[in-house]
Every structure is written in C-alpha cells, then in structure tokens.
Design a protein around this motif. Structure first.
Motif: not given
Lengths: 386, 659
Positions: A132-136, B62-65, A126-130
């Motif tokens: 992806r944002l935290a990745a370097p 919910v996690t905007s995946d 899974a690639q949740p936005l949070s």
C-alpha cells in the motif's frame, strides 16, 4: 483466475485423498482381538527384558507373567467364541461404498465452495502495508496516504513538514490526540505559526471533549498575540473562563466580542446564547456535552473548518462523505450513518443524492421495523419529502 | 489472495471434519474397513488445511495486512516481528484457530502412528476427535471469523495489548493449548471405548503417553503464565487464584489424576471405568476453561448476556460433549468388565487415594471459580472468592496428598506393606526434621506453621530420592551393582523421581515465598536508600528511554549487600505508542536465597517516584520445580516400553479387596 485455480486444485486434491479408501479393497481381517493378543505378547517380552536388566526380580517376573498369560488366554478364548458365533465377521462388506464415494466427491468441494462464497471475499487481493505504501498516491484512500506519511515519519521523525501535513488529516479523521501531538512536534521542529497554534488548540480541545485545557489556553493566547484581529481564540478563551468558574470574566469577554461583531456575523447568535446562559446562573455546563447543535464544540469544528483553504475544505468534506457512503454500502442497517449521509448531501445541496440515499436507507433498513419508523419520523422532522 | 485461500482452506477443513465424523463411525458400526480407513487421510488432510489457514493468517500479520479485520484490530506495523507472530494467537479468533490446529495435529498423530490400534477403535477415536474439531470449526466460521476483511483498510492497526508483548507470554498460549487439547485424545479414546462397549488392551497403552504429553505441556504452560504474571504485572505475586488461572489449573489437577490412573490401567488393567470417567472430566474441564476465558462471563455475567453469540455457542459445545459423553458413560459403564483386583494398601490403593484427593481438590477449585459467577447470574450480587477460600480448602487437601506421595512408589503392586515403606522413608523423614530446624533458625519471624510446610516439601523431595535409592540398592549393595542398577533403571522411573522431586521443590518455594515475603512501599528521591531482604537499594534517579514501539522512564537502583556492590536494577515504566497503554517492567535480581524485586509507580514530585520493593525468598523454586516436572515428563515419555507392573505374590491365600 489463479486464485480459483488454486482453490480448485486444493479442493480436488483433498477430496481425492479422503475418498480414495472408499474405492479400495476391504482387506481388513478381524484384528480387534489379535491387536489385544499382540499387546499381551509385547508385555510378556517386556517382562523378560525387565528381568534381564535387573529391574524385576525373578519372582516378580514370574508373577507378572502368570497374570498376563491369564489375560492372554481369556482373550484367545473370547476371540475363538466370537469367530464361532459370527463366521467371517471380519470380512463382511457391510455397505456398498461406491455411492458414498460419489456423494462425498461431490459434496466436499461443492459445499466448501458454497460456504466460502457466502463467508469469504473471493479473489480479493491481500493488501500488505508495504504494497500500500508503494502504490502511487493518486487514487489511494485517505488511510493509505496516512500510512505513507506515518511510514516516512517513522524513518525520519525530525521531518517537521511531515508532521505539519499529517496533523490536520488526523484532526479530520477524528484522531484528536494524535493531531495534537503532531502539531506539537511540528511546532518544536519548525517553530510556531498561526495555523499550527490554532490546530494544536483545536485538537487539544477536541481531545478533551470541548473542555479547554491549560496547554490549549497557552496556544490560544500566543495565537492572539501573533494575530490580534482573530476572534475564535477570544471565543475559546472566554469559554475557558466560563469553564473555570469565572462567570463575570466570561460575560465581559462575550460582551466585548458582541460589541465588535458585525450585525450579520453568523456566530453572533451563538455568543448571545452563551452570554444569556452565563448571566442566568450556574447551569452552564453545556460545552462539556459535545455536539449539541449550537454548542461550543460544533462552533469549534466550524471554526476549524473555516481555518482551511476552500480547496482543502471541499476535498475534506467530499472525502468524508464518499467514505461514509462507501461504508454504508456494506453496513446497510446503520441508521445513524444514513442520517449523517442524508444530512451531508442536503447541506451540500446534492438533491438527487439525498433522494437516492433515502431510498437506499429505506431498503437497507427494510427488515427492521423500529429503525425504519425512526428514520421516517426523522425525515418528517427534517421536512424532507418522499 | 493468500488470505482468501486460507479462508477457503479453513472452510474445506470444516467439511473434511464433518466427513471424518460421520463416515468412519458409520464404518465402525457396520464393520466396513473402507469406510473406517477414510479417517486416516481425512485427519492428515485436516491438519494440512488448517496449517494453510494458520500460515495465511500469520502471513497477514507479518506483512501488516490491515485489510484483514483481525490484523487491523490486534496488530501494528511498528511491533517487533516476534510479537507480530505471537499476535496471531493473542486474540480470540486467532487463538481459536490455533486451538483447532493443535486439535488436528493430535488427530493426525493418531492417524499416522496408530498402526497397532484395532481398526474399529482407531476409526471411532478419529471420528470423535473430528466431531470436536467440527464443533470448533463451526464456531470459528460462524461467529469468530479470523479472515473477515475490511472494505477500507486503516492506516495502521490498533496494536497488541502491551502487557502481552512479552517473550514468556508469546509462547505461553501454544504450550497451554497443547496441554488443553492434548487431553482431547484421552477423551476421544474414552468415548470410543464407551461406543464399542469394551476397553481394548491397546487402550491404556495409548492413553497414558498422550495424557503425559498433554500434562507436560500444560505444566510448563501454566508455569510460564505464572512467571509472566510475576515479573510483568508488577505485584510481586506469582499466583492469584484468578478464574483464568483456575481455568487452566483444574484440567491440570484432573489431568494429574488421569495420568496416575492411566498408569494403573496400563500396568495392571485395573481402574478401567474410573480412568474413562476421568478422561471425560479432564477434557470437559479444558472445554470449560475455554468457555470461561472466551465467553466474556469473567468480566461480568452481564457482558456475556450482551453479546451472547459466542458464549452460548461454546456453552453449547461444552454441554453437548460433556453431557453426551457422561450420558454414554452412564449407559455403558455398567457393562464394562472390571479389571484387576488389589488390596487397599498397595500401589494401586495409593494411586486411588491420590485420585480421590486430586479430584476433590479439583472440585474445590471448581466451586471457588463458578460460585461467584452463578451467584451473580442469579442474584446479581458480585462477590469475589479470593485466596483465603482457596488457602482454607485447597491447602488442607494437599497436605495428606503430599504426605502420602513418597509412600506410593514404595508400595508393591496388588498388595503392599506400609510399614516397610515407612522404614525406608525414615531417612527422608529425618532429613525433613533437619530442614524444619534449619527453617526455624533461618526465618525467625513469620507464621509458626511455615517451617512445617517447608519440611513437608523437603520430605517429598527426599522421599522421591529414597524411592530411587531403594531401586538402585544404594547403601546396601556394592558400588558396581548400584551403578549398574542406576544405568539400567528404566527412564520412566527417572521420570517419576523428577516429577515428584519437582513437586517437593515447588512446595518449598511456595511456602517460603508466601510466608516470608518482605515488602516496602515508599516514595524515593534520587539519593534515597532503602534496606530490604539484606540488600541496600540506592535510588539514583530516572532517565527517559525509547524502545521500538514505546517510550519509557528507566529508574536506576544500585544494589549493595553489606557494602559490596551486587548489581544495578533498572525497573521502568513504559508507555506504548499503540495502543497508548502504560506497563511496568520490574527490575529483578535473582539469587538462590530469593528474588529482589523492584517496580516503580508514578512520579510523585519531579524526580521522586513511588517505589515498591519486595524480597521473595526461594521464589525461583516454584518455576524450577515446574521445569523439573516438565523434564521428568519428557524423560518418561521417551521411554517407549510398555509398562508392566509385577504383582506381589500372596504369601497365603489372603482375602483380596475388590477395586
């Protein structure tokens, strides 16, 4: 690994649960008629209860009871008849269920796995936005980087530098209106400068499909005031005159530009063509049809790329080309995509890649006669061999 | 990983559904208990698996995946949490997943609670239920995969259509789907009965409560949709005879008929064949609703032809299930034993009358909905069948239905006395005449027929109360006796009272708001005032505002009535960030007299706005009526008794008409 373990556990558990009754004893009795009898008995009890509550009068209760008793008798008769005709009907073991059990135990997990492998992307995280944002930042895709900057700007919309960074990226991604508003915000927060003015004007023109809107004109004039030696704003403003119907004004501006232009200027020819069109007569609506070779829009894009530093430009082009190549790996039948990619490699002088892309395109389009022929024709036109 | 696990669970559910379709039906045929019993764990497993799949998709939302295509296309990271959740079913793929989830929920409920069902009936019902699930799961996996991934997740999603970002609409689809899909239980029972060639006594006992539950949810689902359209779309209307609305209204009409005929069947063992047919038709209309809404034929018949894959698939499902069930019906119905007999004037007779009118009105709506589509498909002409058609056809059909409605419950089972019922309704009729006079006095303008419509609604309301008063002997017995009877009266009777009362209330609301709506459309500058519905509206100007994912211009109106301040209304125009779409938010002041409803349009000259103001008299009665119907259904559902109808004994051996 954990994924396959979870899949195996789920498949095994469900298969076990649904096939288990097949191995149990068939302890069924002939309850079809007894179920009916039970309903009628319940109804008789219900009548007594209704009468006691005063919902039914005694007379009504009697009538209802008689009716249900009749149905009950009929049912008992029929059940007796069935039992007499088919002795032990309820306990017949119709089939041997053991083969069914084994067939189902194998088919359920295997078929579901087979289908899943066909339609799913096993083990893809899974690639949740949070996350992806935290990745370097290094190695992240353009989209991830945009997402990062957007997240920062969401939290702190007064960060002019953020808008400054993201505006050209939007423009490169083809999100012209987003780019225009990002440039506008950056100018509001940090003040106007040449690159922002130019970016804003480009973005607005591109958002309007090559028509120069009023706010872009204002920005272009401001740009010209700040840096009078620039030529692109003058080209655009001349084009704007042409679009507004001021053909004489446009022609004069084009002539002035030509007069100053160095003999070997690459844009000379484009201006000459426009001048001819303006002088010829009222058919000059070419700029509103975007992306014809030599038309104003393509020139504008070229001008915009020209505004970047060489590093920026290379990085942008490389990322666009790589993105396209990546996409075509999964969308093998996209003829236009292949054409774009081959053109791009050709322009970049990557001859090996041209040949490889052409082979890939031919394999990708193999099933589609019409498109394959279109590709071959196009290759011939382009003068590419092999 | 969660996404992919959900995808696998979805596919496993498909295979379990196939298993559950084949094995128990085979078991019922060869009378093998073990084969039949697999239906129960299979139904429960299906629910479990689809719950995993649904939760996996919700987690992605919910996690905007955005690596999930469905999330990228339909969600956005700045959306409030509630709309991230409702976004799951705010799109085609997710809503189909919700559909099969609810289907599995009903199937599992039959498996778990159906202990008193005969084994073959239960096995056949669950097999038919699983075959519906199988068809839709195939549809999802092959054409509408909610778990498709994107190689390059975009920076942010496209967002949910802003007009769908609304609390009422967030929960409208689950209710509506529970209603649609709930009728699948009646369908499965009907087909199972046809397969077995007999109707068990337990049949109606099961079909009635499930139909009632489905009907309740469909009622409240449609009402929510109508309420949403009323305040969100900014047209001041509450029902548009739009094909999407009709798609949900047709199953409701047929379901209402089914509810009443299932009642006759449970209480009197009559109308068996008819009830089976209605059960098939009701669910078929639900499927057709899904087809109309999901296939794209609505935007244009041609858009259906452009991307036919999904539409043809659902059309195939519709043809197989409706056609199959009807063919089975044609084959088997004649072998079914007819049930109890009754006279034309009787409770049963009145319910047959109700059924005939409801089915005819369903057919009317069906024609009005499908005719334009068929015409466009054959000749290419685009016509629109609008409210005039429905008002001319549907309205007159409702008239006898509403007039007869109070009589039905007052008639005895088997043979009734219409004169005695009429006498009991004298009070209700007189009260309706009073209402008629009051309506004429209150609304001096407007069509002459409207007060009669209001009086008719009042007659239905008073009639419902009369039935209740008769049962508890109000006015003829001592107070103690009346109180005792009121307490002892079964909850199912209170359900009838409320449902019929709700209909009456709704009719009053519909007639009043249709006939007496007031409308003002004008351009207002700050300081302007306009008078409507006895209110004065003063425009104070508009101020900008900012929400979590939109910007808005909020107009401010001070409302006064006879100089006294009433309220301040703040209708607004919103522009959402993603996707960049404008919406109107209406400003509504609700009172018992009616709603004052204001929306603003575009800014005309700086500071002045186009303003539309409406006064909708008694419009709240429409949704209040639906809510009362929902509550009535719930009260009736909570009454777990078997329903037994006591026949009136014949005074002499009078000839009895057949069914």
């Amino acid at each position: 690994m954990l994924f396959w373990l979870a899949v195996a556990v789920l498949a095994a558990a469900v298969t076990f649960a649904v096939t288990r009754p097949l191995l149990q004893d068939d302890k069924r009795s002939d309850e079809t008629s007894s179920a009916d009898v039970a309903v009628y008995k319940d109804q008789l009890l219900e009548i007594v209860a209704d009468r006691d509550r005063g919902v039914m009068s005694d007379g009504e209760a009697d009538a209802a009871r008689t009716e249900i008793a009749r149905r009950l008798l009929r049912q008992v008769d029929r059940a007796g008849g069935t039992a007499a005709n088919k002795p032990g009907a309820g306990r017949t073991r119709g089939v041997n269920t053991t083969p069914v059990f084994f067939a189902a135990s194998l088919a359920l997990p295997l078929a579901s796995l087979g289908l899943y492998v066909t339609y799913g992307e096993p083990g893809r995280p899974a690639q949740p936005l949070s996350q992806r944002l935290a990745a370097p930042a290094a190695g992240a895709s353009t989209n991830d980087l945009i997402a990062k900057v957007e997240a920062t700007l969401q939290k702190n919309p007064q960060d002019g530098r953020g808008w400054d960074v993201i505006a050209p990226v939007y423009l490169a991604e083809g999100r012209a209106s987003d780019a225009a508003s990002a440039y506008a915000t950056a100018m509001r927060l940090l003040g106007e400068n040449a690159s922002r003015l130019q970016g804003f004007a480009d973005a607005r023109i591109r958002a309007e499909n090559g028509v120069v809107p009023d706010d872009a004109k204002v920005a272009l004039k401001a740009l010209l005031t700040a840096e009078p030696q620039r030529r692109e704003p003058r080209i655009w403003l001349a084009l704007a005159k042409e679009q507004d119907g001021d053909r004489a004004g446009a022609a004069a501006d084009y002539r002035a530009l030509l007069a100053e232009a160095p003999k070997d200027a690459p844009w000379r020819q484009a201006i000459e063509e426009r001048l001819q069109l303006v002088e010829r007569g009222p058919v000059a609506d070419a700029p509103s049809t975007p992306a014809k070779p030599g038309s104003a829009t393509v020139d504008a894009r070229a001008a915009e790329v020209a505004a970047m530093t060489p590093e920026q430009r290379d990085a942008m082009i490389a990322s666009m080309v790589t993105g396209l190549a990546e996409r075509l790996k999964s969308e093998k039948t996209d003829l236009i995509g292949w054409q774009k990619l081959i053109r791009a490699y050709q322009v970049l002088g990557r001859k090996d890649d041209v040949a490889k892309a052409l082979t890939d395109a031919r394999t990708g389009l193999a099933g589609d006669e019409a498109r394959l022929r279109e590709l071959e024709d196009w290759v011939k036109q382009l003068g590419l061999s092999g | 990983m969660i996404i992919e696990f959900g995808h696998f669970a979805l596919i496993l559910a498909l295979l379990v559904a196939a298993f559950q379709t084949v094995v128990p039906a085979w078991g019922a045929r060869v009378n093998d208990g073990r084969l039949m019993r697999v239906a129960e764990p299979a139904a429960v497993s299906q629910l479990f698996l689809l719950l995993i799949a649904f939760c996996a998709l919700m987690h992605a939302y919910v996690t905007s995946d955005f690596s999930v295509a469905n999330v990228a296309i339909n969600s956005h990271s700045t959306k409030p949490l509630i709309y991230k959740i409702s976004g799951v079913w705010g799109n085609h793929e997710g809503s189909m997943l919700l559909w099969v989830l609810i289907l599995a929920l009903f199937g599992a409920a039959v498996a778990v609670f159906g202990n008193n069902l005969p084994a073959t009936l239960k096995a056949n019902v669950l097999a038919v239920q699983a075959s519906i699930a199988l068809a839709f799961l195939l549809f999802i996996v092959l054409t509408s995969d909610p778990f498709a991934r994107l190689a390059q997740p975009p920076a942010d999603g496209n967002g949910l259509n802003p007009i769908l970002q609304d609390p009422a609409l967030a929960f409208h689809p689950p209710f509506l789907y529970t209603g649609y899909v709930g009728f699948s239980i009646a369908f499965s029972f009907a087909v199972a009965a046809l397969i077995e060639g007999r109707v068990d006594a337990a049949w109606a006992r099961w079909v009635r409560p499930w139909t009632l539950a489905a009907w309740m949810f469909l009622t409240i689902g449609i009402a929510m949709g109508s309420w949403w359209a009323y305040y969100e779309l900014g047209w001041g209307g509450w029902w548009f005879w739009d094909p999407v609305e009709n798609a949900s209204f047709m199953p409701w009409l047929a379901g209402t008929a089914l509810l009443h005929s299932a009642l006759v069947m449970e209480k009197r063992e009559a109308l068996k064949v008819w009830t089976i047919l209605l059960a098939i038709l009701t669910f078929s209309l639900s499927l057709m609703g899904a087809f109309i809404v999901r296939s794209g034929v609505l935007t244009s018949v041609h858009s259906f032809a452009v991307d036919p894959e999904r539409g043809v698939f659902i059309l195939g499902i519709l043809v197989v299930f409706t056609g199959g069930a009807l063919a089975l019906f044609a084959l088997r119905a004649k072998d079914m034993r007819f049930g109890g007999l009754f006279a034309p004037i009787s409770r049963e007779g009145s319910l047959v009358f109700n059924n005939l009118l409801l089915v005819t009105s369903t057919a009317t709506v069906l024609i009005g909905t499908l005719y334009p589509l068929l015409l466009e498909a054959t000749t290419g002409d685009k016509i629109s069948v609008g409210p005039p058609f429905f008002n001319m056809t549907f309205g007159p059909l409702m008239l006898p239905l509403l007039l007869a409605m109070p009589f039905g419950p007052l008639l005895a089972w088997k043979r009734g006395d219409v004169l005695a019922a009429a006498q009991r309704l004298m009070f209700a009729a007189m009260a309706a005449v009073v209402v008629l006079a009051v309506a004429y006095a209150a609304f001096e303008r407007g069509p002459w027929i409207a007060p009669f419509g209001i009086a008719l609604g009042a007659f239905v309301m008073f009639g419902a109360v009369t039935e209740w008063a008769t049962r508890i002997k109000l006015g003829t017995a001592q107070f103690d006796e009346v109180a005792r009877r009121a307490v002892n009266l079964p909850r199912s009777n209170y359900g009838t009272l409320l449902a019929h009362f709700g209909i009456g209330l709704m009719v009053v609301g519909i007639v009043a708001t249709t006939a007496y709506q007031q409308e003002r459309i004008l351009v207002m500058k700050p300081g302007d005032t306009v008078e409507i519905g006895g209110f004065e509206l003063a425009f104070k100007g508009a101020v900008p505002g900012r929400g979590p994912n939109y910007r808005e211009d909020i107009a401010q109106f001070d409302v006064t009535r006879g100089g006294a301040a009433v309220t301040r209304l703040e209708p607004s125009k919103r522009l959402y960030d993603a996707p960049p779409q404008p919406t109107t938010e209406s400003g509504i002041h609700a009172s018992w007299r009616g709603d004052l409803y204001v929306v603003i349009g575009d800014e005309q000259t700086p500071g002045s706005y186009a303003v539309r103001a409406y006064f909708n008299p008694l419009v709240r009665f429409i949704w209040l009526g639906a809510l009362i119907m929902f509550v009535g259904g719930g009260i009736s559902l909570s009454d777990r008794r078997l329903r037994v109808g006591a026949p009136r004994k014949s005074r002499r051996s009078a000839p009895i008409a057949a069914e």
